[in-house]
Design a protein around this motif. Structure first.
Motif, PDB file in Angstrom:
ATOM      1  N   ALA A 172       0.716  -1.165  -0.480  1.00 37.97           N
ATOM      2  CA  ALA A 172       0.036  -0.096  -0.030  1.00 37.97           C
ATOM      3  C   ALA A 172       1.126   0.705   0.318  1.00 37.97           C
ATOM      4  CB  ALA A 172      -0.909  -0.127   1.134  1.00 37.97           C
ATOM      5  N   TRP A 173       1.708   1.547   0.515  1.00 37.14           N
ATOM      6  CA  TRP A 173       2.496   2.274   1.084  1.00 37.14           C
ATOM      7  C   TRP A 173       3.493   2.771  -0.459  1.00 37.14           C
ATOM      8  CZ3 TRP A 173       7.414   2.676   4.735  1.00 37.14           C
ATOM      9  CH2 TRP A 173       8.107   3.698   4.644  1.00 37.14           C
ATOM     10  N   PRO A 212       0.820   7.501  -2.990  1.00 39.26           N
ATOM     11  CA  PRO A 212       1.694   8.990  -3.249  1.00 39.26           C
ATOM     12  C   PRO A 212       2.707   9.212  -2.659  1.00 39.26           C
ATOM     13  CG  PRO A 212      -0.581   9.666  -2.824  1.00 39.26           C
ATOM     14  CD  PRO A 212      -0.304   8.243  -2.721  1.00 39.26           C
ATOM     15  N   PHE A 213       2.798   9.151  -1.259  1.00 40.09           N
ATOM     16  CA  PHE A 213       3.258   9.647   0.055  1.00 40.09           C
ATOM     17  C   PHE A 213       4.660   8.927   0.352  1.00 40.09           C
ATOM     18  CE2 PHE A 213      -1.605   9.418   0.260  1.00 40.09           C
ATOM     19  CZ  PHE A 213      -1.543  10.839   0.674  1.00 40.09           C
ATOM     20  N   GLU A 214       5.573   9.788   0.545  1.00 41.83           N
ATOM     21  CA  GLU A 214       6.767   9.291   0.305  1.00 41.83           C
ATOM     22  C   GLU A 214       7.558   8.460   2.131  1.00 41.83           C
ATOM     23  OE1 GLU A 214       9.219   8.834  -1.550  1.00 41.83           O
ATOM     24  OE2 GLU A 214       8.014  10.037  -2.907  1.00 41.83           O
ATOM     25  N   ILE A 215       6.558   9.179   2.906  1.00 42.23           N
ATOM     26  CA  ILE A 215       6.451   9.065   4.801  1.00 42.23           C
ATOM     27  C   ILE A 215       5.408   8.210   4.754  1.00 42.23           C
ATOM     28  CG2 ILE A 215       9.053   9.661   4.989  1.00 42.23           C
ATOM     29  CD1 ILE A 215       7.562  11.088   6.714  1.00 42.23           C
ATOM     30  N   LEU A 216       5.563   7.309   6.495  1.00 43.76           N
ATOM     31  CA  LEU A 216       4.270   6.859   6.571  1.00 43.76           C
ATOM     32  C   LEU A 216       3.400   7.767   7.440  1.00 43.76           C
ATOM     33  CD1 LEU A 216       5.637   3.187   8.362  1.00 43.76           C
ATOM     34  CD2 LEU A 216       3.594   3.640   6.620  1.00 43.76           C
ATOM     35  N   LYS A 252      -6.756   3.155   2.138  1.00 45.45           N
ATOM     36  CA  LYS A 252      -6.921   4.599   2.649  1.00 45.45           C
ATOM     37  C   LYS A 252      -5.686   5.379   1.800  1.00 45.45           C
ATOM     38  CE  LYS A 252     -10.017   6.136   5.362  1.00 45.45           C
ATOM     39  NZ  LYS A 252     -10.309   6.120   6.569  1.00 45.45           N
ATOM     40  N   PRO A 253      -4.408   4.878   2.619  1.00 50.48           N
ATOM     41  CA  PRO A 253      -2.838   5.752   1.377  1.00 50.48           C
ATOM     42  C   PRO A 253      -3.500   5.880  -0.354  1.00 50.48           C
ATOM     43  CG  PRO A 253      -2.562   3.874   2.509  1.00 50.48           C
ATOM     44  CD  PRO A 253      -3.525   3.123   2.507  1.00 50.48           C
ATOM     45  N   LEU A 254      -3.952   4.701  -0.930  1.00 55.67           N
ATOM     46  CA  LEU A 254      -4.487   4.568  -2.293  1.00 55.67           C
ATOM     47  C   LEU A 254      -5.560   5.566  -2.945  1.00 55.67           C
ATOM     48  CD1 LEU A 254      -4.052   0.603  -2.656  1.00 55.67           C
ATOM     49  CD2 LEU A 254      -2.318   2.553  -2.922  1.00 55.67           C
ATOM     50  N   LEU A 255      -6.097   5.978  -1.836  1.00 56.00           N
ATOM     51  CA  LEU A 255      -7.454   6.412  -1.673  1.00 56.00           C
ATOM     52  C   LEU A 255      -7.310   8.291  -1.931  1.00 56.00           C
ATOM     53  CD1 LEU A 255     -10.205   4.385  -0.174  1.00 56.00           C
ATOM     54  CD2 LEU A 255      -9.767   4.246  -3.134  1.00 56.00           C
ATOM     55  N   MET A 256      -6.136   9.109  -2.003  1.00 56.48           N
ATOM     56  CA  MET A 256      -6.383  10.077  -0.915  1.00 56.48           C
ATOM     57  C   MET A 256      -4.951  10.404  -1.446  1.00 56.48           C
ATOM     58  SD  MET A 256      -7.462   9.933   2.708  1.00 56.48           S
ATOM     59  CE  MET A 256      -7.356   9.110   3.526  1.00 56.48           C
TER      60      MET A 256
END
Length: 195
Positions: A42-43, A47-51, A107-111
């Motif tokens: 997921a990470w 689009p998120f570089e860090i958790l 959630k990381p994929l939906l925002m």
């Protein structure tokens, strides 16, 4: 449109994921590794570089997803113990813990966060919350009870599971959601009026 790739990830990413997830000590080593792989996937697909950048929700965008997931996990473990002790409703940790830890895996994929603002991603317009996560978990070989519960856990899902695990996740998730909302100045679910 799947919106994700399955990736085991490098040791540093795996260690970072393992370091923030509560509940991993309650499952088998094989399940622990599968959970870590799911979160790394997921990470890496997000689009998120860090958790720490991953937001919990559009309704509480400044609240961290990692905090919400751990709050749900801890509350769900507590509720599972109470359900077993008070009502004789036992749950298998190899099912209950993955449900709690992975319920918001998509959630990381939906925002996305752009210029400081959190908004829905293109995937969120294609599939409702829970479905991309369930698809990923199915691809990773998680048990059907885990996949089905994740797919139907969102409060706005067209139907919800009737298992003990689904019921416990629901209340743990709402408990943690109310905390996220209140701590960011929002109105908790228990105070909302439904038509």
């Amino acid at each position: 449109m799947a919106g994700f790739t399955i990736e085991r990830g490098d040791p540093v990413r795996r260690q970072r994921v393992a370091g923030w997830l509560d509940g991993l000590d309650s499952v088998s080593p094989e399940m622990r590794e599968a959970i870590i792989t799911a979160w790394v996937s997921a990470w890496v697909s997000s689009p998120f570089e860090i958790l720490e950048e991953m937001p919990y929700s559009l309704i509480a965008p400044s609240y961290r997803l990692m905090d919400h997931v751990n709050e749900v996990t801890r509350a769900g473990i507590d509720l599972s113990r109470r359900a077993a002790r008070d009502w004789g409703r036992e749950t298998d940790p190899e099912v209950m813990i993955p449900i709690l830890v992975l319920h918001d895996i998509d959630k990381p994929l939906l925002m996305v966060r752009e210029e400081g603002t959190v908004r829905a991603s293109a995937l969120a317009a294609e599939l409702p919350h829970g479905v991309p996560g369930a698809m990923m978990l199915r691809d990773l070989g998680f048990p059907s009870k885990v996949v089905n519960t994740v797919a139907t856990h969102a409060t706005n899902a067209p139907f919800h599971g009737s298992t003990t695990e689904a019921w416990l996740l629901h209340y743990a998730d709402l408990f943690a959601t109310d905390h996220a909302l209140m701590s960011t100045g929002g109105k908790p679910f228990y105070q909302r009026h439904w038509a």
